[in-house]
Enzyme design. Structure first.
Site, PDB file in Angstrom:
ATOM      1  N   GLY A  41       0.836  -1.207   0.000  1.00 26.32           N
ATOM      2  CA  GLY A  41       0.000   0.000   0.000  1.00 26.32           C
ATOM      3  C   GLY A  41       0.862   1.245   0.000  1.00 26.32           C
ATOM      4  O   GLY A  41       1.949   1.260  -0.574  1.00 26.32           O
ATOM      5  N   LEU A  43       3.216   4.287   1.522  1.00 29.14           N
ATOM      6  CA  LEU A  43       4.256   4.448   2.534  1.00 29.14           C
ATOM      7  C   LEU A  43       3.638   5.125   3.764  1.00 29.14           C
ATOM      8  O   LEU A  43       2.765   5.968   3.642  1.00 29.14           O
ATOM      9  CB  LEU A  43       5.396   5.317   1.997  1.00 29.14           C
ATOM     10  N   GLY A  44       4.127   4.740   4.944  1.00 22.83           N
ATOM     11  CA  GLY A  44       3.593   5.333   6.176  1.00 22.83           C
ATOM     12  C   GLY A  44       2.631   4.414   6.911  1.00 22.83           C
ATOM     13  O   GLY A  44       2.312   4.637   8.082  1.00 22.83           O
ATOM     14  N   GLY A  45       2.154   3.382   6.215  1.00 20.70           N
ATOM     15  CA  GLY A  45       1.317   2.364   6.860  1.00 20.70           C
ATOM     16  C   GLY A  45       0.006   2.916   7.396  1.00 20.70           C
ATOM     17  O   GLY A  45      -0.507   3.936   6.916  1.00 20.70           O
ATOM     18  N   GLY A 149       2.016  -5.065  10.292  1.00 22.70           N
ATOM     19  CA  GLY A 149       0.962  -4.335  10.988  1.00 22.70           C
ATOM     20  C   GLY A 149      -0.320  -5.105  11.227  1.00 22.70           C
ATOM     21  O   GLY A 149      -0.329  -6.341  11.374  1.00 22.70           O
ATOM     22  N   GLY A 187     -13.096   1.064  22.874  1.00 18.58           N
ATOM     23  CA  GLY A 187     -11.647   1.179  23.045  1.00 18.58           C
ATOM     24  C   GLY A 187     -11.213   2.568  22.590  1.00 18.58           C
ATOM     25  O   GLY A 187     -12.057   3.411  22.264  1.00 18.58           O
ATOM     26  N   ILE A 189      -9.876   3.764  19.859  1.00 18.52           N
ATOM     27  CA  ILE A 189     -10.196   4.212  18.501  1.00 18.52           C
ATOM     28  C   ILE A 189     -11.665   4.642  18.408  1.00 18.52           C
ATOM     29  O   ILE A 189     -11.992   5.717  17.903  1.00 18.52           O
ATOM     30  CB  ILE A 189      -9.847   3.112  17.465  1.00 18.52           C
ATOM     31  N   GLU A 208     -20.313  -0.696  24.406  1.00 17.75           N
ATOM     32  CA  GLU A 208     -19.081  -1.360  24.851  1.00 17.75           C
ATOM     33  C   GLU A 208     -19.444  -2.665  25.566  1.00 17.75           C
ATOM     34  O   GLU A 208     -20.334  -2.683  26.409  1.00 17.75           O
ATOM     35  CB  GLU A 208     -18.294  -0.392  25.768  1.00 17.75           C
ATOM     36  N   HIS A 448       6.568  29.131  34.898  1.00 16.43           N
ATOM     37  CA  HIS A 448       5.239  29.517  35.344  1.00 16.43           C
ATOM     38  C   HIS A 448       4.665  30.577  34.422  1.00 16.43           C
ATOM     39  O   HIS A 448       5.393  31.478  34.029  1.00 16.43           O
ATOM     40  CB  HIS A 448       5.314  30.048  36.767  1.00 16.43           C
TER      41      HIS A 448
HETATM   42  C1  LIG Z   1      -7.892   5.078  13.755  1.00 13.71           C
HETATM   43  C2  LIG Z   1      -6.560   4.755  14.374  1.00 13.71           C
HETATM   44  C3  LIG Z   1      -5.941   5.684  15.184  1.00 13.71           C
HETATM   45  C4  LIG Z   1      -4.698   5.415  15.736  1.00 13.71           C
HETATM   46  N1  LIG Z   1      -4.122   6.356  16.554  1.00 13.71           N
HETATM   47  C5  LIG Z   1      -2.908   6.103  17.105  1.00 13.71           C
HETATM   48  C6  LIG Z   1      -2.261   7.080  17.916  1.00 13.71           C
HETATM   49  O1  LIG Z   1      -2.765   8.178  18.123  1.00 13.71           O
HETATM   50  N2  LIG Z   1      -1.046   6.780  18.434  1.00 13.71           N
HETATM   51  C7  LIG Z   1      -0.444   5.571  18.233  1.00 13.71           C
HETATM   52  O2  LIG Z   1       0.658   5.343  18.739  1.00 13.71           O
HETATM   53  N3  LIG Z   1      -1.036   4.627  17.469  1.00 13.71           N
HETATM   54  C8  LIG Z   1      -2.239   4.865  16.901  1.00 13.71           C
HETATM   55  N4  LIG Z   1      -2.820   3.914  16.103  1.00 13.71           N
HETATM   56  C9  LIG Z   1      -2.126   2.622  15.929  1.00 13.71           C
HETATM   57  C10 LIG Z   1      -1.014   2.731  14.899  1.00 13.71           C
HETATM   58  O3  LIG Z   1      -1.552   3.159  13.673  1.00 13.71           O
HETATM   59  C11 LIG Z   1      -0.339   1.381  14.738  1.00 13.71           C
HETATM   60  O4  LIG Z   1       0.093   0.910  15.990  1.00 13.71           O
HETATM   61  C12 LIG Z   1       0.846   1.482  13.819  1.00 13.71           C
HETATM   62  O5  LIG Z   1       0.468   1.923  12.538  1.00 13.71           O
HETATM   63  C13 LIG Z   1       1.563   0.137  13.697  1.00 13.71           C
HETATM   64  O6  LIG Z   1       2.654   0.268  12.864  1.00 13.71           O
HETATM   65  P1  LIG Z   1       3.256  -0.959  12.072  1.00 13.71           P
HETATM   66  O7  LIG Z   1       4.468  -0.422  11.383  1.00 13.71           O
HETATM   67  O8  LIG Z   1       3.409  -2.104  12.986  1.00 13.71           O
HETATM   68  O9  LIG Z   1       2.167  -1.388  11.005  1.00 13.71           O
HETATM   69  P2  LIG Z   1       1.190  -0.627  10.015  1.00 13.71           P
HETATM   70  O10 LIG Z   1       1.176   0.827  10.235  1.00 13.71           O
HETATM   71  O11 LIG Z   1      -0.083  -1.386  10.107  1.00 13.71           O
HETATM   72  O12 LIG Z   1       1.874  -0.868   8.596  1.00 13.71           O
HETATM   73  C14 LIG Z   1       1.964  -2.121   8.024  1.00 13.71           C
HETATM   74  C15 LIG Z   1       2.234  -1.984   6.541  1.00 13.71           C
HETATM   75  O13 LIG Z   1       2.518  -3.287   6.015  1.00 13.71           O
HETATM   76  C16 LIG Z   1       1.960  -3.400   4.742  1.00 13.71           C
HETATM   77  N5  LIG Z   1       1.769  -4.834   4.453  1.00 13.71           N
HETATM   78  C17 LIG Z   1       1.002  -5.727   5.132  1.00 13.71           C
HETATM   79  N6  LIG Z   1       1.121  -6.962   4.594  1.00 13.71           N
HETATM   80  C18 LIG Z   1       1.989  -6.839   3.562  1.00 13.71           C
HETATM   81  C19 LIG Z   1       2.522  -7.763   2.624  1.00 13.71           C
HETATM   82  N7  LIG Z   1       2.204  -9.040   2.631  1.00 13.71           N
HETATM   83  N8  LIG Z   1       3.370  -7.278   1.694  1.00 13.71           N
HETATM   84  C20 LIG Z   1       3.720  -5.980   1.642  1.00 13.71           C
HETATM   85  N9  LIG Z   1       3.244  -5.070   2.511  1.00 13.71           N
HETATM   86  C21 LIG Z   1       2.395  -5.493   3.461  1.00 13.71           C
HETATM   87  C22 LIG Z   1       0.664  -2.608   4.815  1.00 13.71           C
HETATM   88  O14 LIG Z   1       0.282  -2.169   3.526  1.00 13.71           O
HETATM   89  C23 LIG Z   1       1.052  -1.451   5.745  1.00 13.71           C
HETATM   90  O15 LIG Z   1       1.464  -0.306   5.027  1.00 13.71           O
HETATM   91  C24 LIG Z   1      -4.063   4.172  15.494  1.00 13.71           C
HETATM   92  C25 LIG Z   1      -4.675   3.226  14.668  1.00 13.71           C
HETATM   93  C26 LIG Z   1      -5.906   3.517  14.097  1.00 13.71           C
HETATM   94  C27 LIG Z   1      -6.538   2.490  13.212  1.00 13.71           C
END
Ligand SMILES: Cc1cc2nc3c(=O)[nH]c(=O)nc-3n(C[C@H](O)[C@H](O)[C@H](O)COP(=O)(O)OP(=O)(O)OC[C@H]3O[C@@H](n4cnc5c(N)ncnc54)[C@H](O)[C@@H]3O)c2cc1C
Length: 473
Positions: A41, A43-45, A149, A187, A189, A208, A448
């Site tokens: 997908g 970049l930035g997940g 992720g 939770g 989110i 909940e 302060h």
């Molecule tokens: C609505 C919402 C709000 C959030 N708010 C916060 C917050 O305020 N603070 C906080 O700390 N966390 C927050 N989170 C949680 C946070 O987004 C995740 O903990 C974090 O993104 C995890 O990072 P990661 O790198 O483990 O995985 P992800 O960010 O999930 O990235 C994983 C990546 O792997 C890729 N991928 C998966 N499978 C494959 C494959 N087979 N081949 C190639 N690519 C693949 C995906 O496309 C994705 O880009 C929030 C989550 C949501 C849903």
């Protein structure tokens, strides 16, 4: 020969470019490794594209709207219509996301990390096949970091349809403010997005399953948030087990058993936020021989290593706290271990933040956890009502609480509910990380009038000598 039949060889392959993956790739490159990162997908997940950043953008827009509506409290009269333009709001939010994902791309390129777009699948313990619509390519690596992720967990009885039954991703892209929004799952989110929509004008009901909102968070912190939700007109129904639901035209009706009684809740949208599922099921992990726990998370040791020596896992797919900073922290550990350093994970001072109203943030041990660990804790609480800055901001609900060991006064934990808790917790995290005791915090000069003075006062309270409250003797 078909293009891609010749395997490309890399030192380190990173699968997933979320806050775990891209940070791991950059740190490994900094340490001299030849790194390739692959994502199917953007970049930035999740965090950048459909998590932390867009949700915070939405929360901040909703807060701005509330401030304008409540401006008369502080003598600012707003005349004329104050309206929410949802498509514009979403467009602005998308702009913020774009800026950040563009930044990630530049950073990866600047660190000479090869970026590959496609879906990765293990073809053996030392190789991965990456395919996209146009091509497929095999990569051989010395080490691999899995950072795939998680995705929204689906409720079998109420599956997402993306139109009326929404995941958090869908809820971040609505083109209108719902008149009535039913949120399944209290939770963080569900709570964050539910609150944002309530502030934007929706009538929100949160269902909940357990006895309180934010299960797993200290009830003394959530109490204040529940009170504020009531003020915002949000209905919170606890012990509500959702049984199913139906979409009828522009409406969705959710059926739930509430303390044994059958009830229905109708909204024009329903957001289902009942947890996250790890992305470990379509990756060929069995081919690589990587072990999962019973919930599908990859099992790792304190160096982020899986049961297979050269395969590492970090972030959401490795379980624990599903938070972006935890993913990035583990990323650095994994990259460093691969590069020959003896880094290990230490979660003692992990910050937990919930962008509720008021915000909640905590780190280290609560009083009861401290007791469980054999400490004799002393707890000191300082209220924002006694802090000049909080009052001047018209945001004085909440408190800062310090937990210290009675004998050594070592700081064990800090819990905050109140304005800017998400920022304030950083000082507590740093103090605990540095092994500070309550006196160190109390002796530090705090400007302060500022909100962090509350931390100093709470620390003084451990010794019974806080100035701006009457100390417990
Ligand atoms: C609505 C919402 C709000 C959030 N708010 C916060 C917050 O305020 N603070 C906080 O700390 N966390 C927050 N989170 C949680 C946070 O987004 C995740 O903990 C974090 O993104 C995890 O990072 P990661 O790198 O483990 O995985 P992800 O960010 O999930 O990235 C994983 C990546 O792997 C890729 N991928 C998966 N499978 C494959 C494959 N087979 N081949 C190639 N690519 C693949 C995906 O496309 C994705 O880009 C929030 C989550 C949501 C849903």
């Amino acid at each position: 020969m078909v293009v891609g039949d010749l395997a490309q060889e890399v030192d380190v392959l990173v699968i997933g470019a979320g806050p775990g993956g891209y940070v791991a790739a950059i740190r490994a490159a900094q340490l001299g490794k030849n790194v390739t990162i692959v994502d199917k997908g953007a970049l930035g997940g999740v965090c950048l594209n459909r998590g932390c950043i867009p949700s915070k953008a939405m929360i901040s827009a909703a807060e701005r709207y509330t401030h304008i509506k409540e401006a008369s409290d502080v003598g600012i009269e707003v005349s004329g219509d104050v309206k929410v333009n949802m498509p514009k709001l979403v467009e602005w939010k998308n702009g913020v996301v774009k800026k950040l994902t563009g930044g990630v791309k530049s950073l990866l390129k600047g660190n000479k990390v090869e970026i590959v777009s496609g879906e990765a699948y293990f073809s053996g313990p030392n190789s991965v096949r990456v395919s996209n619509d146009e091509s497929a390519q095999t990569y051989k690596f010395n080490d691999v970091i899995i950072a795939t992720g998680s995705r929204p967990a689906e409720l079998k009885v109420l599956p997402f349809d993306g139109k009326r039954i929404l995941s958090s991703t869908d809820a971040l892209n609505l083109q209108e403010v719902p008149e009535r929004l039913v949120v399944v799952g209290g939770g963080y989110i569900g709570l964050e997005l539910g609150t944002a929509y309530a502030k934007l004008g929706a009538e929100v009901t949160i269902l909940e399953g357990t006895k309180s909102l934010l299960p797993g968070t200290d009830p003394s912190l959530t109490k204040m948030v529940t009170r504020k939700l009531k003020k915002l007109g949000v209905t919170v129904v606890t012990e509500a087990m959702v049984q199913g639901g139906e979409v009828n035209g522009d409406e969705v009706t959710v059926r739930a058993s509430v303390k044994g009684e059958e009830k229905t809740y109708t909204g024009d949208y329903c957001l289902v936020s009942v947890g996250r599922t790890p992305n470990t099921d379509e990756l060929g992990l069995d081919i690589a021989g990587v072990e999962l726990d019973e919930r599908g998370f990859i099992k790792i040791d304190n160096q982020c290593r899986t049961n297979v020596d050269h395969i590492y896992a970090i972030g959401d797919c490795a379980g624990g706290a599903l938070l972006a900073h935890k993913a990035s922290y583990e990323a650095k550990v994994a990259a460093e271990v691969i590069s020959g350093q003896n880094s290990v994970i230490d979660y003692q001072a992990m910050p937990f933040v919930i962008f509720s109203d008021p915000e909640i943030a905590y780190t280290g041990l609560t009083e009861s956890e401290a007791k469980e660990e054999g400490y004799d804790p002393v707890v000191s609480r300082f209220a924002f009502q006694a802090n000049g800055r909080a009052l001047s901001m018209n945001a004085a609900d909440g408190f800062v609480q310090v937990v210290a060991d009675k004998e050594t006064k070592q700081l064990l934990g800090v819990q905050i509910v109140g304005p800017e808790a998400s920022t304030l917790i950083a000082e507590a995290v740093f103090a605990i990380e540095m092994g500070a005791n309550a006196e160190d915090l109390a002796l530090t000069i705090h400007a302060h009038p500022t909100l962090p003075e509350t931390l100093m006062e709470a620390a003084e309270g451990v010794f019974g000598n806080a100035i701006h409250m009457v100390n417990k003797r």
